[in-house]
Motif scaffolding. Structure first.
Motif, PDB file in Angstrom:
ATOM      1  N   LEU A 168       4.570 104.356  22.835  1.00  0.00           N
ATOM      2  CA  LEU A 168       3.927 103.386  23.270  1.00  0.00           C
ATOM      3  C   LEU A 168       4.203 102.096  22.482  1.00  0.00           C
ATOM      4  CD1 LEU A 168      -0.001 104.433  24.127  1.00  0.00           C
ATOM      5  CD2 LEU A 168       1.711 103.279  25.689  1.00  0.00           C
ATOM      6  N   LEU A 169       4.508 102.390  21.081  1.00  0.00           N
ATOM      7  CA  LEU A 169       4.772 101.420  20.137  1.00  0.00           C
ATOM      8  C   LEU A 169       6.437 100.968  20.549  1.00  0.00           C
ATOM      9  CD1 LEU A 169       3.569 102.530  16.786  1.00  0.00           C
ATOM     10  CD2 LEU A 169       2.766 100.588  18.110  1.00  0.00           C
ATOM     11  N   LEU A 170       7.058 102.032  20.881  1.00  0.00           N
ATOM     12  CA  LEU A 170       8.640 101.629  21.079  1.00  0.00           C
ATOM     13  C   LEU A 170       8.743 100.980  22.382  1.00  0.00           C
ATOM     14  CD1 LEU A 170      10.249 105.176  20.038  1.00  0.00           C
ATOM     15  CD2 LEU A 170      10.252 103.029  18.905  1.00  0.00           C
ATOM     16  N   PHE A 171       8.230 101.496  23.398  1.00  0.00           N
ATOM     17  CA  PHE A 171       8.101 100.738  24.747  1.00  0.00           C
ATOM     18  C   PHE A 171       7.378  99.473  25.023  1.00  0.00           C
ATOM     19  CE2 PHE A 171       9.930 105.054  25.940  1.00  0.00           C
ATOM     20  CZ  PHE A 171      11.087 104.614  26.567  1.00  0.00           C
ATOM     21  N   SER A 172       6.444  98.977  23.798  1.00  0.00           N
ATOM     22  CA  SER A 172       5.882  97.735  24.073  1.00  0.00           C
ATOM     23  C   SER A 172       6.380  96.448  24.348  1.00  0.00           C
ATOM     24  CB  SER A 172       4.986  97.440  22.608  1.00  0.00           C
ATOM     25  OG  SER A 172       6.152  97.332  21.643  1.00  0.00           O
ATOM     26  N   PRO A 173       7.662  96.294  24.286  1.00  0.00           N
ATOM     27  CA  PRO A 173       8.505  95.045  24.376  1.00  0.00           C
ATOM     28  C   PRO A 173       8.669  95.105  26.157  1.00  0.00           C
ATOM     29  CG  PRO A 173       9.592  95.751  22.442  1.00  0.00           C
ATOM     30  CD  PRO A 173       8.538  97.023  23.077  1.00  0.00           C
ATOM     31  N   LEU A 201      10.005 103.355  35.586  1.00  0.00           N
ATOM     32  CA  LEU A 201       9.176 102.324  34.648  1.00  0.00           C
ATOM     33  C   LEU A 201       7.696 102.312  35.040  1.00  0.00           C
ATOM     34  CD1 LEU A 201      12.065  99.791  33.773  1.00  0.00           C
ATOM     35  CD2 LEU A 201      11.066 101.850  32.375  1.00  0.00           C
ATOM     36  N   ASP A 202       7.546 102.420  36.467  1.00  0.00           N
ATOM     37  CA  ASP A 202       6.171 102.280  36.809  1.00  0.00           C
ATOM     38  C   ASP A 202       5.149 103.313  36.423  1.00  0.00           C
ATOM     39  OD1 ASP A 202       7.545 104.313  38.340  1.00  0.00           O
ATOM     40  OD2 ASP A 202       5.641 104.299  40.024  1.00  0.00           O
ATOM     41  N   GLU A 203       5.602 104.508  35.800  1.00  0.00           N
ATOM     42  CA  GLU A 203       4.764 105.559  35.342  1.00  0.00           C
ATOM     43  C   GLU A 203       4.681 105.366  33.682  1.00  0.00           C
ATOM     44  OE1 GLU A 203       6.323 109.007  36.697  1.00  0.00           O
ATOM     45  OE2 GLU A 203       5.952 108.730  38.676  1.00  0.00           O
ATOM     46  N   LEU A 204       5.203 104.594  33.042  1.00  0.00           N
ATOM     47  CA  LEU A 204       5.044 104.342  31.496  1.00  0.00           C
ATOM     48  C   LEU A 204       3.542 104.133  31.288  1.00  0.00           C
ATOM     49  CD1 LEU A 204       7.980 101.952  30.301  1.00  0.00           C
ATOM     50  CD2 LEU A 204       7.614 104.503  29.780  1.00  0.00           C
ATOM     51  N   PRO A 205       2.622 103.673  31.675  1.00  0.00           N
ATOM     52  CA  PRO A 205       1.258 103.437  31.531  1.00  0.00           C
ATOM     53  C   PRO A 205       0.691 104.644  31.246  1.00  0.00           C
ATOM     54  CG  PRO A 205       1.817 101.481  33.059  1.00  0.00           C
ATOM     55  CD  PRO A 205       3.038 102.595  33.138  1.00  0.00           C
ATOM     56  N   GLN A 206       1.098 105.575  32.180  1.00  0.00           N
ATOM     57  CA  GLN A 206       0.611 107.067  31.817  1.00  0.00           C
ATOM     58  C   GLN A 206       0.462 107.605  30.524  1.00  0.00           C
ATOM     59  OE1 GLN A 206       2.026 109.536  35.083  1.00  0.00           O
ATOM     60  NE2 GLN A 206       1.835 107.797  36.465  1.00  0.00           N
ATOM     61  N   LEU A 207       1.220 107.003  29.447  1.00  0.00           N
ATOM     62  CA  LEU A 207       1.220 107.283  28.256  1.00  0.00           C
ATOM     63  C   LEU A 207      -0.054 106.952  27.772  1.00  0.00           C
ATOM     64  CD1 LEU A 207       4.504 105.653  27.034  1.00  0.00           C
ATOM     65  CD2 LEU A 207       3.835 108.130  26.842  1.00  0.00           C
ATOM     66  N   PHE A 208      -0.754 105.977  28.420  1.00  0.00           N
ATOM     67  CA  PHE A 208      -2.240 105.862  27.958  1.00  0.00           C
ATOM     68  C   PHE A 208      -3.103 107.068  28.217  1.00  0.00           C
ATOM     69  CE2 PHE A 208      -0.779 101.426  27.836  1.00  0.00           C
ATOM     70  CZ  PHE A 208      -1.416 101.104  26.773  1.00  0.00           C
ATOM     71  N   ASN A 209      -2.782 107.664  29.501  1.00  0.00           N
ATOM     72  CA  ASN A 209      -3.630 108.727  30.018  1.00  0.00           C
ATOM     73  C   ASN A 209      -3.430 110.028  29.174  1.00  0.00           C
ATOM     74  OD1 ASN A 209      -2.736 107.733  33.171  1.00  0.00           O
ATOM     75  ND2 ASN A 209      -4.724 107.947  32.616  1.00  0.00           N
ATOM     76  N   VAL A 210      -2.068 110.039  28.411  1.00  0.00           N
ATOM     77  CA  VAL A 210      -1.888 111.106  27.362  1.00  0.00           C
ATOM     78  C   VAL A 210      -2.460 111.065  26.225  1.00  0.00           C
ATOM     79  CG1 VAL A 210       0.001 112.244  26.294  1.00  0.00           C
ATOM     80  CG2 VAL A 210       0.465 111.556  28.591  1.00  0.00           C
ATOM     81  N   LEU A 211      -2.655 109.856  25.959  1.00  0.00           N
ATOM     82  CA  LEU A 211      -3.362 109.538  24.661  1.00  0.00           C
ATOM     83  C   LEU A 211      -4.773 109.427  24.504  1.00  0.00           C
ATOM     84  CD1 LEU A 211      -2.505 108.322  21.859  1.00  0.00           C
ATOM     85  CD2 LEU A 211      -3.175 105.884  22.689  1.00  0.00           C
ATOM     86  N   ARG A 212      -5.273 109.522  25.762  1.00  0.00           N
ATOM     87  CA  ARG A 212      -6.754 109.956  26.157  1.00  0.00           C
ATOM     88  C   ARG A 212      -7.005 111.471  26.631  1.00  0.00           C
ATOM     89  NH1 ARG A 212      -7.411 104.822  29.514  1.00  0.00           N
ATOM     90  NH2 ARG A 212      -7.128 106.062  31.236  1.00  0.00           N
ATOM     91  N   GLY A 213      -6.032 112.117  26.359  1.00  0.00           N
ATOM     92  CA  GLY A 213      -6.068 113.552  26.599  1.00  0.00           C
ATOM     93  C   GLY A 213      -6.238 114.084  28.290  1.00  0.00           C
ATOM     94  N   GLU A 214      -5.975 113.000  29.098  1.00  0.00           N
ATOM     95  CA  GLU A 214      -6.278 113.107  30.477  1.00  0.00           C
ATOM     96  C   GLU A 214      -4.981 114.000  31.249  1.00  0.00           C
ATOM     97  OE1 GLU A 214      -9.033 109.520  31.417  1.00  0.00           O
ATOM     98  OE2 GLU A 214      -6.925 109.383  31.379  1.00  0.00           O
ATOM     99  N   MET A 215      -3.863 113.730  30.427  1.00  0.00           N
ATOM    100  CA  MET A 215      -2.594 114.192  31.027  1.00  0.00           C
ATOM    101  C   MET A 215      -1.670 114.779  29.867  1.00  0.00           C
ATOM    102  SD  MET A 215      -1.450 111.384  33.555  1.00  0.00           S
ATOM    103  CE  MET A 215       0.179 111.945  33.974  1.00  0.00           C
TER     104      MET A 215
END
Length: 237
Positions: free
Chosen positions: A52-57, A142-156
């Motif tokens: 998430l930090l690396l891909f923030s830009p 690239l549309d699936e990058l926000p799923q990193l938040f799902n991983v961070l929340r333990g959902e994925m």
């Protein structure tokens, strides 16, 4: 979504699905491997935070492009089935027009071929709902990058079966126990084995193979192969 809707177990007709998934897991997963699952979760969450930090830009640029083309919202969250039947909002960058639901209903009513394709694959090869920027995001994943938040929340997980909708679960047949016993992933065997070039039945079989044979070595191999698939755009649409 109200709390009573957040778990499949609260739906009377789906109690057996959730109970069956837990029984399947207990039968197939020895107790000493439970700590491995927790380790995988922590490793996934740590990697997700770094990515998430690396891909923030990239997040910022994509968000601006979507907003300039079709306004807000930038993200789209669709409810999918997670481990043990928990429903969660699977996040993506929005790749469709704001009135996509109405567009789909109108298309399926007028086009018998599109209706048959949708009923078979839950996808359309030539989907008129997708925006120009959305088409690019899908082809590059690239549309699936926000799923990193799902991983961070333990959902994925980073690696696992692709998350499916409630309507798709019956199509998994007995493999539904496999699917419900693990966390769905951002990538998996399906992505590195042809993705949209495979049939739905082949996708289900790949999910079964992953659950039955997955290991840390397999997970790492899938992550490496995912980079190649994304760069080549194999099966993406």
């Amino acid at each position: 979504m109200e709390k009573k809707q957040e778990h499949l177990a609260d739906h009377p007709s789906l109690n057996a699905f959730v109970a069956g998934a837990r029984q399947f897991r207990q039968q197939r997963q020895p107790k000493h491997s439970r700590w491995l699952e927790r380790l995988h979760l922590r490793l996934d969450q740590g990697m997700a935070a770094v990515l998430l930090l690396l891909f923030s830009p990239v997040f910022l640029v994509v968000a601006l492009l979507i907003w300039r083309k079709d306004g807000a919202p930038i993200l789209f969250g669709h409810y999918r089935i997670g481990q043990h039947g928990k429903l969660f909002r699977c996040l993506k960058f929005r790749s469709m027009y704001l009135d996509s639901d109405a567009m789909l209903r109108d298309l399926l009513e007028k086009d018998a071929n599109a209706r048959a394709e949708w009923e078979r694959d839950h996808k359309l090869l030539n989907d008129p709902r997708i925006t120009p920027i959305g088409d690019f995001l899908r082809r590059t994943s690239l549309d699936e990058l926000p799923q990193l938040f799902n991983v961070l929340r333990g959902e994925m997980s980073l690696v696992g079966p692709r998350p499916i909708t409630l309507a798709e679960l019956p199509r998994y047949g007995q493999v539904r126990w496999h699917y419900l016993s693990v966390r769905p992933g951002m990538t998996g065997l399906w992505q590195v084995s042809g993705r949209n070039d495979t049939t739905y039945e082949e996708r289900v079989e790949l999910d079964r193979v992953f659950v039955e044979k997955h290991s840390l070595r397999m997970r790492l191999s899938i992550l490496v192969h995912t980079l190649r698939v994304v760069l080549l755009g194999s099966g993406a649409r």
